[in-house]
Design a protein around this motif. Sequence first.
Motif, short mmCIF file in Angstrom:
data_model
loop_
_atom_site.label_atom_id
_atom_site.label_comp_id
_atom_site.label_asym_id
_atom_site.label_seq_id
_atom_site.Cartn_x
_atom_site.Cartn_y
_atom_site.Cartn_z
N GLY A 88 36.85 53.84 25.91
CA GLY A 88 37.71 54.88 26.46
C GLY A 88 38.74 54.37 27.45
O GLY A 88 38.75 54.76 28.61
N VAL A 89 39.61 53.48 27.00
CA VAL A 89 40.62 52.92 27.88
C VAL A 89 41.91 53.75 27.83
O VAL A 89 42.37 54.11 26.75
N SER A 90 42.46 54.06 28.99
CA SER A 90 43.78 54.69 29.06
C SER A 90 44.67 53.83 29.94
O SER A 90 44.24 53.39 31.00
N LEU A 91 45.88 53.59 29.48
CA LEU A 91 46.83 52.88 30.34
C LEU A 91 48.24 53.17 29.87
O LEU A 91 48.44 53.69 28.76
N GLU A 92 49.22 52.88 30.73
CA GLU A 92 50.59 53.01 30.26
C GLU A 92 51.47 51.89 30.80
O GLU A 92 51.21 51.32 31.87
N VAL A 93 52.46 51.55 29.98
CA VAL A 93 53.41 50.50 30.36
C VAL A 93 54.79 51.14 30.35
O VAL A 93 55.18 51.75 29.35
N ARG A 94 55.50 51.02 31.49
CA ARG A 94 56.82 51.63 31.57
C ARG A 94 57.91 50.64 31.22
O ARG A 94 57.71 49.43 31.34
N GLN A 95 59.06 51.18 30.86
CA GLN A 95 60.24 50.40 30.49
C GLN A 95 60.54 49.32 31.53
O GLN A 95 60.64 49.62 32.72
N GLU A 114 45.32 38.35 31.45
CA GLU A 114 45.12 37.04 32.09
C GLU A 114 43.77 36.95 32.78
O GLU A 114 43.25 37.92 33.31
N GLN A 115 43.23 35.74 32.75
CA GLN A 115 42.08 35.46 33.62
C GLN A 115 42.57 34.85 34.93
O GLN A 115 41.91 34.92 35.95
N ASN A 116 43.75 34.21 34.84
CA ASN A 116 44.33 33.60 36.02
C ASN A 116 45.04 34.70 36.83
O ASN A 116 46.24 34.91 36.73
N ALA A 117 44.24 35.42 37.64
CA ALA A 117 44.73 36.62 38.30
C ALA A 117 45.85 36.31 39.28
O ALA A 117 46.77 37.10 39.47
N ARG A 118 45.80 35.12 39.88
CA ARG A 118 46.79 34.80 40.89
C ARG A 118 48.20 34.80 40.29
O ARG A 118 49.08 35.54 40.76
N VAL A 119 48.43 34.02 39.24
CA VAL A 119 49.78 33.99 38.66
C VAL A 119 50.14 35.33 38.04
O VAL A 119 51.29 35.76 38.11
N ALA A 120 49.16 35.99 37.45
CA ALA A 120 49.46 37.26 36.79
C ALA A 120 49.96 38.29 37.79
O ALA A 120 50.96 38.97 37.57
N LEU A 121 49.27 38.39 38.93
CA LEU A 121 49.68 39.38 39.94
C LEU A 121 51.00 39.01 40.59
O LEU A 121 51.71 39.88 41.10
N GLU A 122 51.32 37.70 40.60
CA GLU A 122 52.60 37.30 41.16
C GLU A 122 53.78 37.85 40.37
O GLU A 122 54.79 38.27 40.93
N VAL A 123 53.67 37.83 39.03
CA VAL A 123 54.80 38.29 38.22
C VAL A 123 54.73 39.78 37.91
O VAL A 123 55.75 40.40 37.57
N ALA A 124 53.53 40.39 37.99
CA ALA A 124 53.37 41.75 37.47
C ALA A 124 53.86 42.81 38.45
O ALA A 124 53.95 42.58 39.65
N ASP A 125 54.22 43.98 37.88
CA ASP A 125 54.55 45.14 38.70
C ASP A 125 53.32 46.00 38.94
O ASP A 125 53.16 46.61 39.98
N TYR A 126 52.45 46.05 37.92
CA TYR A 126 51.31 46.95 37.97
C TYR A 126 50.13 46.24 37.33
O TYR A 126 50.33 45.37 36.48
N GLY A 127 48.91 46.57 37.76
CA GLY A 127 47.76 45.89 37.20
C GLY A 127 46.59 46.81 36.93
O GLY A 127 46.41 47.82 37.60
N TYR A 128 45.83 46.46 35.89
CA TYR A 128 44.57 47.16 35.60
C TYR A 128 43.45 46.14 35.69
O TYR A 128 43.66 44.97 35.33
N VAL A 129 42.27 46.54 36.10
CA VAL A 129 41.12 45.64 36.12
C VAL A 129 40.11 46.17 35.11
O VAL A 129 39.76 47.35 35.10
N MET A 130 39.68 45.28 34.21
CA MET A 130 38.80 45.69 33.13
C MET A 130 37.44 45.04 33.31
O MET A 130 37.33 43.86 33.63
N GLU A 131 36.38 45.83 33.10
CA GLU A 131 35.02 45.30 33.09
C GLU A 131 34.23 46.01 32.02
O GLU A 131 34.31 47.23 31.88
N LEU A 132 33.47 45.26 31.24
CA LEU A 132 32.58 45.85 30.23
C LEU A 132 33.29 46.89 29.37
O LEU A 132 32.74 47.95 29.09
N GLY A 133 34.51 46.61 28.97
CA GLY A 133 35.19 47.48 28.02
C GLY A 133 35.86 48.69 28.63
O GLY A 133 36.39 49.52 27.89
N GLY A 134 35.84 48.82 29.94
CA GLY A 134 36.50 49.97 30.54
C GLY A 134 37.39 49.55 31.70
O GLY A 134 37.25 48.47 32.26
N ILE A 135 38.35 50.43 32.06
CA ILE A 135 39.20 50.16 33.21
C ILE A 135 38.47 50.63 34.46
O ILE A 135 38.00 51.77 34.51
#
Lengths: 291, 258
Positions: B24-31, B197-218
Amino acid sequence: MDIMQLVVSGLANGCVYGLIALGFVLIYKATEAVNFAQGDFMMLGAFITIWLVNAEYMGLNFWVAVPIAIVMMGIFGYLLDVLVVRRLFGQPQIAVVILTIAIGFVLRFAVGAIWTHEPQLLETPFAGGIANVGGIVLGYEEIAVIIVTLLLTGFLFLFFRRAKLGKAMQAASQNQLAAYYVGIPVKRIQSLVWALGGAVAAVAGILFASKGAIDPSTGLLGIKAFAAAVIGGFGSLPGALIGGLIIGMVEPFAAYALPAGYSQIAPYAIMLLVLIFRPAGLFAQMQNKKV
Amino acid sequence: MSATAVLQVENLEAYYGPIMAIRGVSLEVRQGQIVTILGANGAGKTTLLKTISGVMSAAKGTIHMNGQPIHRSEADAIVKQGLVHVPEGREIFPLLSVAENVEIGAYSRSDKGGIARDLEMVYSYFPILGERAKQAAGTLSGGQQQMLAIARGLMAAPKVMLLDEPSLGLSPILVEEIFVILKRLNEEQKVTMLLVEQNARVALEVADYGYVMELGGIVMSDEAVVLQNSKDIQAFYLGVREQTERGTRRWKQRKTWR
């Protein structure tokens, strides 16, 4: 001149083996399935053409009938994949092997039931013509076989090198998952490869039936063509053709030099030698898969 | 944030045989955004991307791109709609040349002029691929194969690009190099990205928004800056060590979202 005569008839036979081997390689490369009915595809293509051309059946013009037969075999290959082979998707490879062997049997008996088990010859416009080139007597059929084979191989080679569809077929065979990712409709591509395999088999059948009588069990020489594909490396189109030529050339010489009955062993003996000394085939194109 | 959602996933569920991999994952990516999905091994990140790109089928839920439903479409139709998946582990075509690999990325397109322009653009971002154009792609190094996979994805002129672990198995310098290019592509070519990404440091540096996933859910989602400063993310994904009063390491404690 005796030897030249043997070479020429061997070349013509070898071309037909080579074309059937091409069919094996095409389908194997793109779908990782070995179509053991490829020889029977060839036989079916020949009988469809005989049915369209020969006076006792439809009696169509040869040049009209040939494209029709090729297209019919293409459609046959396409539908066979869509309706039958694809259902085994995800099953072990042996399932597909047994399926294609069974399809071969069905074709043999179906063709026998429709057009009888008697050997029949395709009536071609160039039948019986003879050219004398520097003392070597060449039948027009033999010349036609060699020229058509070279043209078809060249066409296929360019098709895979240049055409978008040919490259997509290569891509789907090298990495199926990645092919999905770049938007290649993998299933349709695989069916198209079966269609191509059917069409190439039709050409082989037409050539075979124009230089000698064919009966429904002739499809069994697909095994010889399989040996040719193995000799060539089972992944390489030029390799398949050259494997076919090697086997075609060896046969008449073995028949000439060895006691009767032994010559039939020659193609398989060569296959064994190649497997022992160069297991990847003469024109190995496969890379070892990286783990 | 007034930009509209290009990609909208709602209550997505997917199975591997009997195992529910996406719950049951919900997410959105904006332009124009780079959105990242963080999570450990086996959290279901790759499965989620495969389900979005149509390589795996969704059991339940919906996926919309620019308002169009795509969760019932075949993978090749989804690429035509403008969503391309750059898979993890350098899934390239080893026996085709580098140039052929790049060109086949445009398989779903037929606008010759646009393809030629994009070829030029791709080689300007990845000049090494131009130098190696005639070589068989299987002979490239790992980092170059990763660049090739990204370049191939760009050739589809994607509205949304799914990137699965572009840093996998690369040296820190190469990771830096690839992420700089991704950021430039996002800013200069306006490519919207969903980045796993597993490399959270670089991912969060470039990203605008983030989701954290565990065991198939956000389990958590927020602006990338907020995630960077969150204690939980720092402890579990960024490796920041912090002594508590009783001297226990933070990882022995329960996460706040459980």
